[in-house]
Every structure is written in C-alpha cells, then in structure tokens.
Design a protein around this motif. Structure first.
Motif, PDB file in Angstrom:
ATOM      1  N   ILE A  70      38.343  29.224  45.913  1.00 40.23           N
ATOM      2  CA  ILE A  70      38.944  29.801  44.709  1.00 40.23           C
ATOM      3  C   ILE A  70      40.406  30.180  44.974  1.00 40.23           C
ATOM      4  O   ILE A  70      41.301  29.896  44.165  1.00 40.23           O
ATOM      5  CB  ILE A  70      38.146  31.045  44.255  1.00 40.23           C
ATOM      6  N   GLY A  71      40.666  30.830  46.096  1.00 33.94           N
ATOM      7  CA  GLY A  71      42.033  31.206  46.428  1.00 33.94           C
ATOM      8  C   GLY A  71      42.941  30.006  46.594  1.00 33.94           C
ATOM      9  O   GLY A  71      44.100  30.024  46.167  1.00 33.94           O
ATOM     10  N   PHE A  80      49.490  35.597  42.361  1.00 33.31           N
ATOM     11  CA  PHE A  80      49.326  36.890  43.024  1.00 33.31           C
ATOM     12  C   PHE A  80      47.850  37.298  43.192  1.00 33.31           C
ATOM     13  O   PHE A  80      47.565  38.413  43.620  1.00 33.31           O
ATOM     14  CB  PHE A  80      50.067  37.974  42.234  1.00 33.31           C
ATOM     15  N   LEU A  81      46.963  36.370  42.860  1.00 30.66           N
ATOM     16  CA  LEU A  81      45.535  36.678  42.994  1.00 30.66           C
ATOM     17  C   LEU A  81      45.170  36.925  44.443  1.00 30.66           C
ATOM     18  O   LEU A  81      44.470  37.889  44.766  1.00 30.66           O
ATOM     19  CB  LEU A  81      44.693  35.536  42.413  1.00 30.66           C
ATOM     20  N   TRP A  82      45.657  36.079  45.339  1.00 32.58           N
ATOM     21  CA  TRP A  82      45.279  36.203  46.740  1.00 32.58           C
ATOM     22  C   TRP A  82      45.890  37.442  47.393  1.00 32.58           C
ATOM     23  O   TRP A  82      45.302  38.025  48.300  1.00 32.58           O
ATOM     24  CB  TRP A  82      45.645  34.937  47.513  1.00 32.58           C
ATOM     25  N   ILE A  83      47.063  37.864  46.897  1.00 36.73           N
ATOM     26  CA  ILE A  83      47.667  39.085  47.436  1.00 36.73           C
ATOM     27  C   ILE A  83      46.832  40.304  47.037  1.00 36.73           C
ATOM     28  O   ILE A  83      46.529  41.172  47.866  1.00 36.73           O
ATOM     29  CB  ILE A  83      49.116  39.236  46.942  1.00 36.73           C
ATOM     30  N   PHE A 117      41.696  35.737  49.643  1.00 40.23           N
ATOM     31  CA  PHE A 117      42.959  35.984  50.353  1.00 40.23           C
ATOM     32  C   PHE A 117      43.236  34.894  51.381  1.00 40.23           C
ATOM     33  O   PHE A 117      44.340  34.355  51.459  1.00 40.23           O
ATOM     34  CB  PHE A 117      42.907  37.350  51.036  1.00 40.23           C
ATOM     35  N   VAL A 118      42.233  34.557  52.178  1.00 39.25           N
ATOM     36  CA  VAL A 118      42.411  33.541  53.217  1.00 39.25           C
ATOM     37  C   VAL A 118      42.747  32.180  52.595  1.00 39.25           C
ATOM     38  O   VAL A 118      43.628  31.464  53.080  1.00 39.25           O
ATOM     39  CB  VAL A 118      41.144  33.438  54.087  1.00 39.25           C
ATOM     40  N   GLY A 119      42.049  31.834  51.499  1.00 37.52           N
ATOM     41  CA  GLY A 119      42.331  30.564  50.837  1.00 37.52           C
ATOM     42  C   GLY A 119      43.725  30.527  50.250  1.00 37.52           C
ATOM     43  O   GLY A 119      44.437  29.514  50.351  1.00 37.52           O
TER      44      GLY A 119
END
Length: 269
Positions: A70-71, A80-83, A117-119
C-alpha cells in the motif's frame, strides 16, 4: 543482560528466573503453599513454542508486506501517507513495548502501519537513487537474517554479557551521533544532504563505514531476540508471548532493512 530488546526485557516470561527469588521472599508462607498446591506447569498446548513463535512472526510479516504494498503504490498519489504512518508506527511501537501483556491486535496494527512507512520510504529511495536499490536492500536483509539465524541455531554464536555491554556502548554512541548529525542538518551547519555521513574518509563515505557497523549491531540484536525467545520456551511461558517474540524480531528486521537501504543510497550518491 545489560541491554536487550525492550519488547522482551519488560516481560518476566523472557527472564532467566532470578527475579522469582526476590518475589518469593516477599510472599507469605500461605501464599507460597497455595502456589505449591497449584499445577506445576501449563498444559503443553498453552505454552510458548518455537514453532508457534515462527507462525506468529510469519503472520506479522505478512501484514507488514501488505502494508508495504500500500505504501509503495500510494507514494505519489498520497505522498505524505507513509510519513504519517511512520509517526503512528512509532507510537504503536512504544505502546507495545510498555504493555505488560502482549496484544495481538496492536502488534498486527503496528505491522500494518509500519509496513506502509517501509513501503513508502522504499519507493522514495527507488525514485531518488535509481532502480534496483530496494531489491538489493531486501536481498541483503534476508542474507543477514538468514546467516544470523543459521549461526544461532548451530550454536556458533550466542549472546554474552561482555558482547551485550559493548552493544550498549555502541548503541549509545550511535544515538548521540545521529542526534548531532540531525542537529547539524536542521541548522544548516552542513550542506551535505547526508550531514556528517557524507564526509569522505580515505575515499569512503563515513555513512557507509558507520552503516556497516550498525548492520553488525542489528545482527547482534537479532541474536538477543532469538535468545530471549528460546528463554521463553525454556521457561514454558504462556503461548500468547509468541506475539511478543514476533514483535521483537519485526522491530529489529525493519531497523536492519532501513540501515542497509541508507548504506546503498549513500554509496550510490
């Protein structure tokens, strides 16, 4: 141990049993008699095992991979989703560390959020430093984890008090360096995008040298994780603590992967 994964150190299920002596001294004779009259151990189906810990770890990493997908896919559409996921993952990590009883729901929630976050950060590295960097980091992480596990399983590497003390000093030193480096970058003391990590020493970036040492530290952290899971099995800890083992390993592997990813990026830069 002088230092260990806080996911394990806060649970008596993973200690060597020395704390039980102090607890017994504070009990009354009647309480000790009541404990003596109870069944000595839990039924086999209710105790922690290596196989069950592996199964729980696989489930947690499966959720992590879904989150990573997803990320990765939303890194451009929702930049900014992963942040945000990284910040939420940090909070969930603290919650899981300081909970006395493991919560499968919170551990799986951490896996999913941290996976985003990792993705996301992996996709960012892939765009910024060229194709293939993520694949290289994944392969390198799997190799380090596989070799460490094989050496631990064969008995050729074990956690020791002396090595753990060295690990503690190295961790404190690395933390201080990271904070100083971040401060220099925030206040524009250095214009290098990697801060002090970009400084060349005999033609080799300091970030690569430190990164290699950190990878060794992360590998030893894995040894501590495996050792505490083994201790929990020997103590016949309740089966639920298999989730604690899964959480501890997941935290270490994510740290290892991100460090390897940064090493590759600095080297390419």
């Amino acid at each position: 141990m002088a230092l260990n994964n806080p996911a394990f150190s806060r649970n008596e299920a993973f200690t060597s049993g020395q704390g039980a002596v102090a607890v017994a001294q504070d009990m009354s004779a009647q309480q000790l008699q009541d404990m003596y009259n109870q069944p000595a151990t839990l039924p086999d189906r209710d105790v922690m095992t290596i196989e069950d810990s592996i199964a729980k770890s696989a489930a947690a990493f499966g959720v992590l991979l879904v989150g990573a997908a997803i990320g990765w896919l939303t890194v451009e559409s929702v930049p900014f989703l992963w942040i945000g996921a990284g910040l939420v993952g940090f909070v969930l990590a603290l919650v899981n560390i300081f909970k006395k009883e493991p919560s499968p729901a919170l551990i799986l929630a951490y896996a999913g959020v941290q996976g985003i976050f990792v993705g996301g950060i992996s996709a960012w590295y892939e765009m910024a430093y060229g194709g293939g960097i993520v694949a290289q980091a994944v392969i390198a992480t799997l190799v380090v984890v596989g070799v460490t596990l094989a050496l631990f399983a064969s008995g050729k590497i074990r956690a020791s008090k002396r090595a753990t003390k060295i690990f503690l000093v190295a961790m404190v030193g690395y933390l201080v360096f990271s904070l100083v480096n971040m401060g220099l970058m925030l206040f524009n003391v250095t214009d290098d995008p990697w801060g002090l990590r970009g400084t060349d020493i005999m033609g080799i970036p300091l970030g690569v040298i430190i990164g290699v040492l950190v990878v060794i530290m992360a590998a030893y952290s894995l040894v501590l994780d495996f050792d505490f899971i083994q201790q929990g099995v020997r103590n016949r800890a309740p089966k639920k603590y298999g989730w604690t083992g899964a959480f501890g390993i997941m935290v270490t592997v994510i740290w290892l992967y991100l460090e390897i990813l940064r090493i590759l990026a600095i080297a390419r830069d």
